[in-house]
Design a protein around this motif. Structure first.
Motif, PDB file in Angstrom:
ATOM      1  N   VAL A  62       0.870  -1.178   0.000  1.00  0.00           N
ATOM      2  CA  VAL A  62       0.000   0.000   0.000  1.00  0.00           C
ATOM      3  C   VAL A  62       0.906   1.227   0.000  1.00  0.00           C
ATOM      4  CG1 VAL A  62      -0.236   0.266   2.529  1.00  0.00           C
ATOM      5  CG2 VAL A  62      -2.083   1.005   1.024  1.00  0.00           C
ATOM      6  N   VAL A  63       0.407   2.314  -0.559  1.00  0.00           N
ATOM      7  CA  VAL A  63       1.115   3.596  -0.475  1.00  0.00           C
ATOM      8  C   VAL A  63       0.341   4.451   0.524  1.00  0.00           C
ATOM      9  CG1 VAL A  63       1.929   5.626  -1.745  1.00  0.00           C
ATOM     10  CG2 VAL A  63       1.863   3.385  -2.882  1.00  0.00           C
ATOM     11  N   PRO A  64       0.840   4.604   1.764  1.00  0.00           N
ATOM     12  CA  PRO A  64       0.099   5.390   2.753  1.00  0.00           C
ATOM     13  C   PRO A  64      -0.117   6.821   2.262  1.00  0.00           C
ATOM     14  CG  PRO A  64       1.786   4.083   3.844  1.00  0.00           C
ATOM     15  CD  PRO A  64       2.038   3.988   2.366  1.00  0.00           C
ATOM     16  N   ALA A  65      -1.365   7.264   2.341  1.00  0.00           N
ATOM     17  CA  ALA A  65      -1.738   8.575   1.807  1.00  0.00           C
ATOM     18  C   ALA A  65      -2.496   9.342   2.881  1.00  0.00           C
ATOM     19  CB  ALA A  65      -2.612   8.396   0.565  1.00  0.00           C
ATOM     20  N   GLU A  66      -2.789  10.586   2.579  1.00  0.00           N
ATOM     21  CA  GLU A  66      -3.441  11.432   3.583  1.00  0.00           C
ATOM     22  C   GLU A  66      -4.748  10.812   4.092  1.00  0.00           C
ATOM     23  OE1 GLU A  66      -3.646  16.094   3.657  1.00  0.00           O
ATOM     24  OE2 GLU A  66      -5.373  15.276   2.596  1.00  0.00           O
ATOM     25  N   TYR A  67      -5.488  10.147   3.201  1.00  0.00           N
ATOM     26  CA  TYR A  67      -6.768   9.575   3.633  1.00  0.00           C
ATOM     27  C   TYR A  67      -6.594   8.389   4.575  1.00  0.00           C
ATOM     28  CZ  TYR A  67      -5.817   6.867  -0.623  1.00  0.00           C
ATOM     29  OH  TYR A  67      -5.229   6.118  -1.596  1.00  0.00           O
ATOM     30  N   HIS A  68      -5.332   7.926   4.777  1.00  0.00           N
ATOM     31  CA  HIS A  68      -5.059   6.891   5.783  1.00  0.00           C
ATOM     32  C   HIS A  68      -4.610   7.501   7.112  1.00  0.00           C
ATOM     33  CE1 HIS A  68      -3.888   4.383   2.043  1.00  0.00           C
ATOM     34  NE2 HIS A  68      -4.970   3.810   2.531  1.00  0.00           N
ATOM     35  N   SER A  69      -4.570   8.815   7.195  1.00  0.00           N
ATOM     36  CA  SER A  69      -3.938   9.491   8.335  1.00  0.00           C
ATOM     37  C   SER A  69      -4.763   9.365   9.618  1.00  0.00           C
ATOM     38  CB  SER A  69      -3.746  10.959   7.973  1.00  0.00           C
ATOM     39  OG  SER A  69      -3.332  11.675   9.091  1.00  0.00           O
ATOM     40  N   ALA A  87      -2.145  -9.660   4.438  1.00  0.00           N
ATOM     41  CA  ALA A  87      -0.948 -10.414   4.022  1.00  0.00           C
ATOM     42  C   ALA A  87      -0.934 -11.805   4.651  1.00  0.00           C
ATOM     43  CB  ALA A  87       0.314  -9.642   4.413  1.00  0.00           C
ATOM     44  N   LEU A  88      -1.348 -11.867   5.917  1.00  0.00           N
ATOM     45  CA  LEU A  88      -1.374 -13.159   6.620  1.00  0.00           C
ATOM     46  C   LEU A  88      -2.421 -14.092   6.014  1.00  0.00           C
ATOM     47  CD1 LEU A  88      -1.055 -11.635  10.192  1.00  0.00           C
ATOM     48  CD2 LEU A  88       0.487 -13.391   9.301  1.00  0.00           C
ATOM     49  N   GLY A 120       6.022   6.830   0.577  1.00  0.00           N
ATOM     50  CA  GLY A 120       6.236   5.796  -0.443  1.00  0.00           C
ATOM     51  C   GLY A 120       5.614   4.467  -0.041  1.00  0.00           C
ATOM     52  N   LYS A 121       5.725   3.518  -0.985  1.00  0.00           N
ATOM     53  CA  LYS A 121       5.084   2.206  -0.835  1.00  0.00           C
ATOM     54  C   LYS A 121       5.685   1.423   0.329  1.00  0.00           C
ATOM     55  CE  LYS A 121       4.479  -0.578  -4.640  1.00  0.00           C
ATOM     56  NZ  LYS A 121       4.886  -1.620  -5.634  1.00  0.00           N
ATOM     57  N   VAL A 122       4.824   0.718   1.078  1.00  0.00           N
ATOM     58  CA  VAL A 122       5.311  -0.250   2.066  1.00  0.00           C
ATOM     59  C   VAL A 122       4.834  -1.637   1.640  1.00  0.00           C
ATOM     60  CG1 VAL A 122       5.409   1.393   3.982  1.00  0.00           C
ATOM     61  CG2 VAL A 122       3.306   0.073   3.593  1.00  0.00           C
ATOM     62  N   LEU A 123       5.628  -2.639   2.001  1.00  0.00           N
ATOM     63  CA  LEU A 123       5.365  -4.017   1.573  1.00  0.00           C
ATOM     64  C   LEU A 123       5.117  -4.891   2.781  1.00  0.00           C
ATOM     65  CD1 LEU A 123       8.317  -3.744  -0.817  1.00  0.00           C
ATOM     66  CD2 LEU A 123       6.061  -4.425  -1.644  1.00  0.00           C
ATOM     67  N   ALA A 124       4.051  -5.676   2.734  1.00  0.00           N
ATOM     68  CA  ALA A 124       3.729  -6.604   3.814  1.00  0.00           C
ATOM     69  C   ALA A 124       3.924  -8.023   3.295  1.00  0.00           C
ATOM     70  CB  ALA A 124       2.284  -6.416   4.251  1.00  0.00           C
ATOM     71  N   GLU A 125       4.815  -8.754   3.956  1.00  0.00           N
ATOM     72  CA  GLU A 125       5.081 -10.135   3.538  1.00  0.00           C
ATOM     73  C   GLU A 125       4.559 -11.088   4.597  1.00  0.00           C
ATOM     74  OE1 GLU A 125       9.016 -10.945   2.226  1.00  0.00           O
ATOM     75  OE2 GLU A 125       8.768 -13.123   2.463  1.00  0.00           O
ATOM     76  N   GLY A 126       3.641 -11.962   4.205  1.00  0.00           N
ATOM     77  CA  GLY A 126       3.079 -12.961   5.114  1.00  0.00           C
ATOM     78  C   GLY A 126       3.636 -14.329   4.777  1.00  0.00           C
ATOM     79  N   ILE A 142       5.784  -5.726   7.921  1.00  0.00           N
ATOM     80  CA  ILE A 142       5.653  -4.614   6.963  1.00  0.00           C
ATOM     81  C   ILE A 142       6.977  -3.869   6.969  1.00  0.00           C
ATOM     82  CG2 ILE A 142       4.470  -2.464   6.382  1.00  0.00           C
ATOM     83  CD1 ILE A 142       2.005  -3.474   7.814  1.00  0.00           C
ATOM     84  N   ARG A 143       7.511  -3.655   5.777  1.00  0.00           N
ATOM     85  CA  ARG A 143       8.777  -2.924   5.630  1.00  0.00           C
ATOM     86  C   ARG A 143       8.616  -1.813   4.607  1.00  0.00           C
ATOM     87  NH1 ARG A 143      13.412  -5.342   7.763  1.00  0.00           N
ATOM     88  NH2 ARG A 143      12.987  -7.394   8.661  1.00  0.00           N
ATOM     89  N   THR A 144       9.441  -0.784   4.746  1.00  0.00           N
ATOM     90  CA  THR A 144       9.493   0.270   3.725  1.00  0.00           C
ATOM     91  C   THR A 144      10.186  -0.305   2.486  1.00  0.00           C
ATOM     92  OG1 THR A 144      11.617   1.020   4.557  1.00  0.00           O
ATOM     93  CG2 THR A 144       9.665   2.095   5.473  1.00  0.00           C
TER      94      THR A 144
END
Ligand code: FAQ
Length: 165
Positions: A62-69, A87-88, A120-126, A142-144
């Motif tokens: 996901v790319v965290p954006a203002e609407y996720h704030s 992800a899980l 920027g984009k963050v990646l979640a690996e399950g 979750i990592r940057t």
């Protein structure tokens, strides 16, 4: 007040659900990632994307954006919570045969670095840790994009056979 407007669309989740029940989990996840099956509406709402799926492993982003704030300048903890759950459960889906579905029973999350708005984009690996007949456990991070750890956690999932009655 500076009002922002965001428009989203989604597909009938029943169509994806019905298709999913006749496919192996990995096949269904890959079809969803290719855009051949609709994403869950919650994924559309939050802007999740599928990056990679293989047996026992799935990566979403996901790319965290203002609407996720959360009004405190970072992404609301619910965004990472939902992404970790996604992800899980997606990792668990990759090990399921046809006609099975997954329910989240428990999540345990550690928020060690904020998800930054416009960072920027963050990646979640399950990753599936243990596959039982009814109970499966999995872990996720979750990592940057430059691999800095933001959230790590585990979940417990119940595997059920879909009954058409
Ligand atoms: C800061 C702390 C809580 C404690 O950390 P410590 O053990 O003392 O570790 P440390 O200080 O080493 O910090 C680690 C790294 O993080 C960085 N950094 C920190 N803050 C910022 C920042 N603001 N902006 C930019 N970066 C920041 C910091 O520079 C460092 O980076 P570095 O390694 O030098 O490159 C950390 O664990 C954390 O941020 N966890 C995530 C918590 C979280 O996001 N929870 C969910 C949201 S809450 C919610 O939604 C509830 C709500 C709802 C509705 C309304 C309101 C609220």
């Amino acid at each position: 007040m500076a009002e922002r407007i965001r428009t989203i669309s989604w597909a009938d989740p029943e169509l994806a659900g019905q298709a999913t029940f006749t496919m192996r989990g990995l096949e269904a996840v890959r079809a969803m990632f290719r855009g051949e099956l609709p994403k869950p509406p919650m994924g559309e709402l939050l802007g999740f994307a599928g990056e990679l799926a293989e047996e026992g492993r799935a990566v979403l982003s996901v790319v965290p954006a203002e609407y996720h704030s959360n009004n405190a300048g970072t992404a609301h903890g619910g965004l990472a919570g939902a992404l970790m759950d996604a992800a899980l459960t997606t990792a668990v889906l990759t090990v399921l045969p046809e006609n099975h579905y997954v329910n989240t029973l428990q999540l345990s999350l550690h928020y060690v670095r904020p998800l930054l708005i416009d960072g920027g984009k963050v990646l979640a690996e399950g990753t599936v840790v243990h596959r039982g007949n009814t109970i499966t456990t999995a872990s996720a991070e979750i990592r940057t994009a430059d691999a800095r750890l933001c959230v790590h956690g585990t979940g417990t999932f119940m595997i059920r056979r879909f009954r058409r009655d």
